[in-house]
Design a protein around this motif. Structure first.
Motif, mmCIF file in Angstrom:
data_model
loop_
_atom_site.group_PDB
_atom_site.id
_atom_site.type_symbol
_atom_site.label_atom_id
_atom_site.label_comp_id
_atom_site.label_asym_id
_atom_site.label_seq_id
_atom_site.Cartn_x
_atom_site.Cartn_y
_atom_site.Cartn_z
ATOM 1 N N LYS A 128 78.560 -84.301 60.314
ATOM 2 C CA LYS A 128 79.150 -83.755 59.022
ATOM 3 C C LYS A 128 79.639 -85.113 58.131
ATOM 4 N N VAL A 129 80.125 -86.188 58.833
ATOM 5 C CA VAL A 129 80.367 -87.483 58.072
ATOM 6 C C VAL A 129 79.215 -88.001 57.410
ATOM 7 N N ILE A 130 77.989 -88.092 58.406
ATOM 8 C CA ILE A 130 76.705 -88.458 57.721
ATOM 9 C C ILE A 130 76.450 -87.758 56.701
ATOM 10 N N THR A 162 82.577 -91.685 67.980
ATOM 11 C CA THR A 162 81.146 -91.409 67.398
ATOM 12 C C THR A 162 80.895 -91.410 66.084
ATOM 13 N N ILE A 163 82.189 -91.136 65.292
ATOM 14 C CA ILE A 163 81.994 -91.396 63.736
ATOM 15 C C ILE A 163 81.859 -92.966 63.270
ATOM 16 N N LEU A 164 82.599 -93.805 64.204
ATOM 17 C CA LEU A 164 82.422 -95.327 63.810
ATOM 18 C C LEU A 164 81.005 -95.814 64.523
ATOM 19 N N SER A 198 92.922 -81.168 65.791
ATOM 20 C CA SER A 198 91.961 -81.061 66.655
ATOM 21 C C SER A 198 90.780 -81.930 66.313
ATOM 22 N N CYS A 199 89.723 -81.905 67.240
ATOM 23 C CA CYS A 199 88.609 -82.492 66.944
ATOM 24 C C CYS A 199 87.911 -82.198 65.456
ATOM 25 N N THR A 200 87.720 -80.679 65.263
ATOM 26 C CA THR A 200 87.056 -80.588 63.947
ATOM 27 C C THR A 200 88.200 -80.875 62.473
ATOM 28 N N GLU A 201 89.284 -80.781 62.881
ATOM 29 C CA GLU A 201 90.270 -81.258 61.920
ATOM 30 C C GLU A 201 90.069 -82.627 61.468
ATOM 31 N N MET A 202 90.034 -83.508 62.587
ATOM 32 C CA MET A 202 89.904 -84.959 62.229
ATOM 33 C C MET A 202 88.575 -85.383 61.591
ATOM 34 N N GLY A 203 87.501 -84.626 62.056
ATOM 35 C CA GLY A 203 86.421 -84.858 61.104
ATOM 36 C C GLY A 203 86.564 -84.376 59.638
ATOM 37 N N LEU A 247 89.265 -84.412 57.948
ATOM 38 C CA LEU A 247 90.169 -85.368 57.042
ATOM 39 C C LEU A 247 89.578 -86.579 57.129
ATOM 40 N N ILE A 248 88.605 -87.123 57.707
ATOM 41 C CA ILE A 248 87.935 -88.378 57.495
ATOM 42 C C ILE A 248 86.881 -88.092 56.495
#
Length: 356
Positions: free
Chosen positions: A23-25, A297-299, A344-349, A351-352
């Protein structure tokens, strides 16, 4: 740019954390007008369940025909008694070998927002923790001949550890070039007082160091290094070492930063294509609960942007977004502390992405 990324979500929490990284990518692609094309493949325990092998031929072919690989994690107790020739970890060794990924770069960096999470004393933490372990990845005892035989009515196991000059020289160059982009300090770690492989390692490292007169170079024995990492980590900039020592020291280094869930890594060889993954395992005990930390993983995706895609600006954007979210006080379970906001995991994603 158009880039094809082979996705290995893997086992345990792998699917959860990789999904957030994707999602970040995608958000970066939209912001900077890149197109990222995904080809998802099975590898690890899930591949054993589906295909009877941890690395199907089609999965390997897609790893060999892409711009880079993004991996979550593989393995778990479910496959502990699987035939060693097809165990989940065998997939990673095969991918690294077939892709020629001989250098693993694993940062050990303490985020200032998480300084309280480090197990080290405050006086040590305040000196700073920011170094990289450059680990030789496809040689040494992990890839040597092995056997278990019966002699004199008892079992005897043997594992061969060997290194050639060219294997050492190419990882040395990676270490020195990495140091040039950092603080120009390389410490080579070996066990030259005992092992012939280490004596050759030291000889080749010292020869290569002469080609980099701008880099400060030092040798250090592996047992002393293990002690120094917890005693005075601020002395390190780039640590370079062989496969098994690197495996152990990089795990030690990750723990002094406060959380293994925060640390990315890259595996590189000749050329720009690499494999990127967080350093933690598949954590099957928390899989499916949406509480895993996706930041490592995002980093890792940010490292992919920088090292494989030459997208430094995009990489820095992701890193800055992570810092912003941490500054705002958001934490996943593994890095949660008093006064912070658990997400949560999805909330952190999410937010980023909002902070990109």
């Amino acid at each position: 740019m158009n880039k094809t990324i082979t996705i290995i979500k893997g086992d345990g929490i792998g699917p959860e954390i990789v999904t957030e990284a994707m999602k970040v990518i995608d958000a970066i692609g939209q912001k900077y007008r890149h197109q990222f094309i995904y080809q998802e493949v099975a590898a690890g325990g899930n591949a054993i369940d589906q295909y009877g092998t941890s690395l199907p031929k089609e999965s390997l072919e897609k790893c060999l025909n892409c711009d880079s690989v993004l991996l979550g994690a593989v393995g778990g107790p479910k496959w502990d008694k699987t035939d060693p020739s097809i165990r989940p970890e065998k997939a990673l060794l095969s991918i690294r070998s077939e892709m020629g990924l001989y250098a693993n770069l694993r940062p050990a960096k303490l985020f200032p927002q998480l300084s309280e999470a480090s197990p080290l004393k405050e006086s040590i933490v305040n000196q700073g923790i920011d170094f990289v372990v450059v680990r030789e990845l496809i040689g040494g005892v992990y890839f040597g001949k092995r056997s278990t035989t019966t002699e004199n009515n008892e079992l005897i196991a043997r594992d061969e550890m060997s290194y050639s000059e060219h294997e050492i020289k190419r990882i040395a160059k990676i270490a020195f070039e990495t140091a040039r982009k950092r603080n120009k300090n390389v410490i080579s770690v070996d066990k030259a007082n005992v092992l012939d492989t280490s004596r050759l390692w030291r000889r080749v490292m010292e020869q290569t160091a002469k080609d980099y007169p701008d880099i400060q170079y030092t040798n250090m024995l592996v047992d002393n290094t293990a002690m120094q990492i917890v005693k005075c980590p601020s002395q390190f900039d780039v640590i370079v070492t062989e496969n098994m020592f690197g495996d152990i020291l990089s795990d030690e280094a990750s723990m002094i930063t406060g959380s293994i869930g925060m640390i990315p890594s890259s595996s590189l060889g000749n050329g720009t294509r690499g494999m990127y993954e967080p350093i933690h395992g598949s954590a099957p005990d928390i899989a499916g609960q949406n509480i895993a930390n996706p930041i490592g993983t995002i980093l890792s995706a940010a490292m992919m942007m920088k090292y494989s895609f030459d997208m430094a600006r995009e990489s820095e954007n992701i890193e800055a977004a992570v810092h912003s979210v941490l500054n705002q006080g958001y934490r996943t379970t593994d890095i949660m502390s008093s006064g912070k906001i658990k997400v949560s995991c999805t909330e952190m994603g999410k937010l980023i992405i909002e902070n990109l």
